[in-house]
Scaffold this motif. Structure first.
Motif, short mmCIF file in Angstrom:
data_model
loop_
_atom_site.label_atom_id
_atom_site.label_comp_id
_atom_site.label_asym_id
_atom_site.label_seq_id
_atom_site.Cartn_x
_atom_site.Cartn_y
_atom_site.Cartn_z
N CYS A 96 5.46 -0.70 -11.74
CA CYS A 96 4.27 -0.04 -12.27
C CYS A 96 3.29 -1.12 -12.73
O CYS A 96 3.69 -2.24 -13.07
N ALA A 97 2.03 -0.76 -12.69
CA ALA A 97 0.96 -1.70 -13.01
C ALA A 97 -0.15 -0.95 -13.73
O ALA A 97 -0.35 0.25 -13.51
N ALA A 98 -0.90 -1.67 -14.55
CA ALA A 98 -1.96 -1.04 -15.34
C ALA A 98 -3.25 -1.82 -15.23
O ALA A 98 -3.24 -3.06 -15.17
N ARG A 99 -4.34 -1.08 -15.20
CA ARG A 99 -5.66 -1.70 -15.28
C ARG A 99 -6.52 -0.86 -16.20
O ARG A 99 -6.42 0.38 -16.20
N GLU A 100 -7.35 -1.53 -16.99
CA GLU A 100 -8.18 -0.81 -17.95
C GLU A 100 -9.41 -0.31 -17.23
O GLU A 100 -10.44 -0.97 -17.17
N ALA A 101 -9.28 0.88 -16.68
CA ALA A 101 -10.36 1.50 -15.92
C ALA A 101 -10.09 2.98 -15.83
O ALA A 101 -8.95 3.43 -15.95
N PHE A 102 -11.14 3.74 -15.60
CA PHE A 102 -11.01 5.19 -15.51
C PHE A 102 -10.86 5.68 -14.08
O PHE A 102 -10.99 6.88 -13.82
N PHE A 103 -10.61 4.75 -13.17
CA PHE A 103 -10.36 5.16 -11.81
C PHE A 103 -9.31 4.24 -11.21
O PHE A 103 -9.10 3.12 -11.68
N CYS A 104 -8.67 4.72 -10.16
CA CYS A 104 -7.57 4.00 -9.56
C CYS A 104 -8.06 2.98 -8.53
O CYS A 104 -9.13 3.14 -7.97
N SER A 105 -7.22 1.99 -8.28
CA SER A 105 -7.42 1.06 -7.18
C SER A 105 -6.14 1.01 -6.39
O SER A 105 -5.05 1.07 -6.95
N THR A 106 -6.26 0.88 -5.08
CA THR A 106 -5.08 0.77 -4.22
C THR A 106 -4.74 -0.69 -3.93
O THR A 106 -3.77 -0.96 -3.22
N SER A 107 -5.49 -1.61 -4.48
CA SER A 107 -5.25 -3.04 -4.28
C SER A 107 -4.50 -3.62 -5.46
O SER A 107 -4.63 -3.14 -6.58
N LEU A 108 -3.75 -4.68 -5.21
CA LEU A 108 -2.96 -5.32 -6.28
C LEU A 108 -3.84 -6.06 -7.27
O LEU A 108 -3.59 -6.05 -8.47
N GLY A 109 -4.85 -6.72 -6.77
CA GLY A 109 -5.64 -7.65 -7.58
C GLY A 109 -6.20 -7.10 -8.87
O GLY A 109 -6.14 -7.78 -9.90
N PRO A 110 -6.75 -5.90 -8.89
CA PRO A 110 -7.38 -5.40 -10.12
C PRO A 110 -6.41 -5.08 -11.26
O PRO A 110 -6.85 -4.87 -12.38
N TYR A 111 -5.13 -5.06 -10.98
CA TYR A 111 -4.19 -4.67 -12.02
C TYR A 111 -3.83 -5.86 -12.91
O TYR A 111 -3.48 -6.92 -12.43
N GLU A 112 -3.93 -5.64 -14.22
CA GLU A 112 -3.80 -6.72 -15.20
C GLU A 112 -2.38 -6.89 -15.72
O GLU A 112 -2.00 -7.98 -16.13
N SER A 113 -1.63 -5.82 -15.74
CA SER A 113 -0.28 -5.87 -16.29
C SER A 113 0.69 -5.29 -15.28
O SER A 113 0.38 -4.30 -14.60
N TRP A 114 1.88 -5.91 -15.21
CA TRP A 114 2.91 -5.48 -14.28
C TRP A 114 4.25 -5.42 -15.01
O TRP A 114 4.54 -6.24 -15.89
N GLY A 115 5.07 -4.46 -14.59
CA GLY A 115 6.44 -4.43 -15.07
C GLY A 115 7.32 -5.32 -14.22
O GLY A 115 6.86 -5.94 -13.25
N GLN A 116 8.61 -5.36 -14.56
CA GLN A 116 9.54 -6.25 -13.87
C GLN A 116 10.12 -5.63 -12.61
O GLN A 116 10.74 -6.31 -11.79
N GLY A 117 9.93 -4.32 -12.45
CA GLY A 117 10.41 -3.64 -11.26
C GLY A 117 11.75 -2.97 -11.46
O GLY A 117 12.56 -3.38 -12.30
N THR A 118 11.99 -1.92 -10.67
CA THR A 118 13.28 -1.23 -10.67
C THR A 118 13.65 -0.94 -9.23
O THR A 118 12.81 -0.50 -8.43
N GLN A 119 14.91 -1.21 -8.89
CA GLN A 119 15.36 -1.10 -7.50
C GLN A 119 15.70 0.35 -7.16
O GLN A 119 16.45 1.01 -7.88
N VAL A 120 15.17 0.80 -6.03
CA VAL A 120 15.53 2.10 -5.47
C VAL A 120 16.12 1.87 -4.10
O VAL A 120 15.49 1.23 -3.25
N THR A 121 17.33 2.35 -3.89
CA THR A 121 18.00 2.21 -2.61
C THR A 121 18.36 3.60 -2.09
O THR A 121 19.05 4.36 -2.79
N VAL A 122 17.90 3.90 -0.88
CA VAL A 122 18.19 5.20 -0.27
C VAL A 122 19.10 4.94 0.92
O VAL A 122 18.69 4.36 1.93
N SER A 123 20.34 5.37 0.79
CA SER A 123 21.33 5.07 1.81
C SER A 123 22.48 6.05 1.72
O SER A 123 22.85 6.50 0.64
N SER A 124 23.06 6.35 2.88
CA SER A 124 24.24 7.21 2.89
C SER A 124 25.51 6.36 2.87
O SER A 124 26.62 6.90 2.87
#
Length: 124
Positions: A96-124
């Motif tokens: 997840c990422a956050a940017r101080e703005a009232f609208f979304c961006s689909t690009s990575l660059g504008p986001y100021e804060s990032w979490g460390q990530g969580t792994q999702v694995t979809v497998s049988s």
């Protein structure tokens, strides 16, 4: 800047569901747009979805539209990503990422804060 912590990842079978959480601290997230990105094995990080608390706006990438739902809980300063009908190609580290703005961006660059990530694995 906000500090973000993701949780809720894990191993799930195709067709299953998971709910990811992104907890924000260090400020009020209501003036931010919060997005989810993901990075699969050997792939570039891609935008998945975004939520803006002030407007209630939600936006989704085409590949997850109709399967994923993003939402926010003011009381918990947390944004969720409910993922359903998961496919093996959804396997990735989700950030997840956050940017101080009232609208979304689909690009990575504008986001100021990032979490460390969580792994999702979809497998049988």
């Amino acid at each position: 800047q906000l500090q973000l912590v993701e949780s809720g990842g894990g191993l799930v079978q195709p067709g299953g569901s998971l709910r990811l959480s992104c907890a924000a601290s260090g400020g009020s997230w209501t003036t931010y747009s919060i997005a989810w990105f993901r990075q699969g094995p050997g792939k570039e990080r891609e935008w998945v979805s975004c939520f803006t608390q002030t407007t209630g706006s939600t936006v989704y990438a085409e590949v997850v539209k109709g399967r994923f739902i993003i939402s926010g809980d003011d009381a918990k300063n947390t944004v969720y990503l409910q993922m359903s009908n998961l496919k093996p190609e959804d396997t990735a580290i989700y950030y997840c990422a956050a940017r101080e703005a009232f609208f979304c961006s689909t690009s990575l660059g504008p986001y100021e804060s990032w979490g460390q990530g969580t792994q999702v694995t979809v497998s049988s």
